[in-house]
Write an enzyme that holds these catalytic residues in place. Structure first.
Site, short mmCIF file in Angstrom:
data_model
loop_
_atom_site.label_atom_id
_atom_site.label_comp_id
_atom_site.label_asym_id
_atom_site.label_seq_id
_atom_site.Cartn_x
_atom_site.Cartn_y
_atom_site.Cartn_z
CD GLN A 152 1.68 -45.71 2.93
OE1 GLN A 152 1.59 -44.94 1.98
NE2 GLN A 152 2.68 -46.56 3.05
CG HIS A 210 3.12 -50.10 -2.95
ND1 HIS A 210 1.89 -49.79 -3.44
CD2 HIS A 210 3.84 -48.94 -2.95
CE1 HIS A 210 1.86 -48.48 -3.74
NE2 HIS A 210 3.02 -47.95 -3.45
CG ASP A 309 6.13 -44.26 -6.14
OD1 ASP A 309 4.96 -44.45 -5.76
OD2 ASP A 309 7.11 -44.72 -5.53
CD1 TRP A 315 7.85 -42.68 1.09
CD2 TRP A 315 5.94 -41.55 0.76
NE1 TRP A 315 6.93 -43.11 2.02
CE2 TRP A 315 5.75 -42.44 1.84
CE3 TRP A 315 4.88 -40.73 0.36
CZ2 TRP A 315 4.54 -42.53 2.53
CZ3 TRP A 315 3.67 -40.82 1.05
CH2 TRP A 315 3.52 -41.72 2.12
FE FE2 Z 1 4.05 -46.27 -4.54
#
Ligand code: FE2
Length: 412
Positions: A152, A210, A309, A315
């Site tokens: 991440q 991603h 997602d 998010w």
């Molecule tokens: Fe994602």
């Protein structure tokens, strides 16, 4: 004697009045008007029996953390990453397991029985990896949970990024992830794509990165991913997730890019709920939609899935594990409102996602697993229109969830 016989069902391919016979957890026959002794016979009343929903892009380690330690006020990807970074030091493994299992229960009720989840490998403790490997074991009888090692904070940008990711793979994580647009520079992003694809090639793993999750029309990581896939012979094993910048790219450049993606056998995953919400945040008006070019990619022969997602995390504040909601929003954002467009969006949350995940035994055909969902809808378009009730959900012939059919009584 059959274990289960479903009669009078419609199928996603448009056939009606069909029967599906099940023995030993497998579909043994699909034909009109079958009649045979069975331990259980279910009259589908003309409703549609579909293969289970598949979500090829999710984050199960972050799910159900909304508001912890605070809400993402700007609604941007970058503030979401910052909020998650604030929460990470206080994460407990048991808590991640508890939240993930709660999401899995929600998913089963919605007929969502295959999920590819990214798991953050940036934390050297790899707590989330341990937690989701445990969850994968616990739900294995019902949900096919595939894990992606997701750095991440950037595999190059964060200290020990590559080592942590390799450790996660050694622990049993299935797929190599990445986040090139979050590396410090475009060049570092390209280097990360090369490095991660080489790790996947050396270990025989799939890749799901991603890629270009921004409004930057000059972001070029999907081009690098397609190139590396071609160079390393990884065709059919690589996916670019999000690719939102493609929405903002110059049309001439995209006319070269999409054939390159198709040639390299790279699949693409759009995430309509989250893309429409996080992207375009720096725009005034007109505001960009920020979802990748779904119909154009499909027309070029690229396998396109649609993912959920996020669900109630830094998010995305909403979500119910409902892949019909994902397809419903996706077809609006992509303006895929023709009959064939709507059907293609149903494929994006079923067969295309299953293909991306390399699922075996998926579908309504003899020899496939007897995993399917009886929807309170007569066909694919009706199912998306109503975000239809999941009347019965089966995994390998076993009933795992039921929801009573919705019925409205008017008092006029
Ligand atoms: Fe994602």
């Amino acid at each position: 004697m059959l274990d289960l016989l479903i009669t009078n069902c419609a199928l996603p391919d448009g056939r009606t009045a069909m029967s599906v016979a099940v023995s030993g957890g497998k579909i043994t026959d699909v034909a009109p008007g079958l009649s045979a002794p069975a331990k259980e016979t279910v009259d589908a009343k003309g409703w549609m029996l579909a293969p289970p929903f598949c979500d090829a892009h999710f984050h199960m380690d972050t799910t159900l953390t909304y508001g912890q330690p605070r809400v993402n006020e700007s609604g941007t990807l970058l503030e979401g990453i910052a909020v998650w970074a604030e929460l990470k030091p206080s994460l407990q493994q048991e808590d991640i397991v508890r939240r993930a299992l709660a999401y899995c229960e929600m998913a089963i009720g919605k007929g969502l029985l295959a999920i590819r989840s990214h798991v953050d490998t940036s934390d050297a403790r790899l707590l989330a990896v341990e937690a989701l490997l445990e969850v994968k074991k616990r739900v294995a009888g019902v949900i096919d949970l595939q894990l992606v090692a997701f750095p991440q904070d950037g595999v190059l940008r964060s200290p020990g990024g590559a080592d942590n990711l390799k450790k996660a793979l050694a622990m049993g994580v299935d797929v190599v992830g990445g986040i090139p647009h979050f590396e410090r520079t475009m060049a570092q992003g390209a280097e990360s794509v090369k490095l991660l694809c080489e790790i996947a090639a050396a270990q025989g793993k799939m890749v799901d990165m991603h890629c270009d999750e921004s409004d930057d029309p000059l972001s070029r990581h999907i081009e690098t991913l397609a190139f590396e896939t071609h160079r390393l012979g990884l065709q059919g094993r690589v996916t670019g997730s999000h690719c939102t910048s493609m929405h903002s790219m110059d049309n001439y450049y995209v006319s070269k890019l999409i054939p390159l993606i198709a040639e390299s056998g790279v699949s693409i995953i759009a995430n309509p709920l989250v893309n429409i919400h996080l992207q375009g945040r720096h725009d005034t008006y007109p505001k960009r939609r920020g979802m990748t070019r779904v119909p154009e990619l499909m027309a070029a022969g690229v396998t396109v899935g649609m993912g959920h997602d996020d669900c109630m995390d830094p998010w995305y504040p909403l979500g119910t594990a409902d892949m019909l909601e994902v397809a419903h929003l996706g077809l609006h954002v992509a303006q895929m409102t023709s009959q064939s467009g709507i059907r293609a969006c149903f494929d994006a949350v079923t067969t295309n996602a299953a293909k991306i995940m390399h699922l075996q035994g998926y579908g309504i055909a003899p020899g496939c697993d007897a995993s399917f969902v009886l929807l309170q809808a007569t066909d694919v378009v009706d199912a998306i229109r109503r975000r239809a009730n999941r009347v019965k959900v089966y995994k390998r012939g076993r009933l795992v969830a039921e929801t009573p059919p919705a019925l409205t009584t008017l008092h006029l």
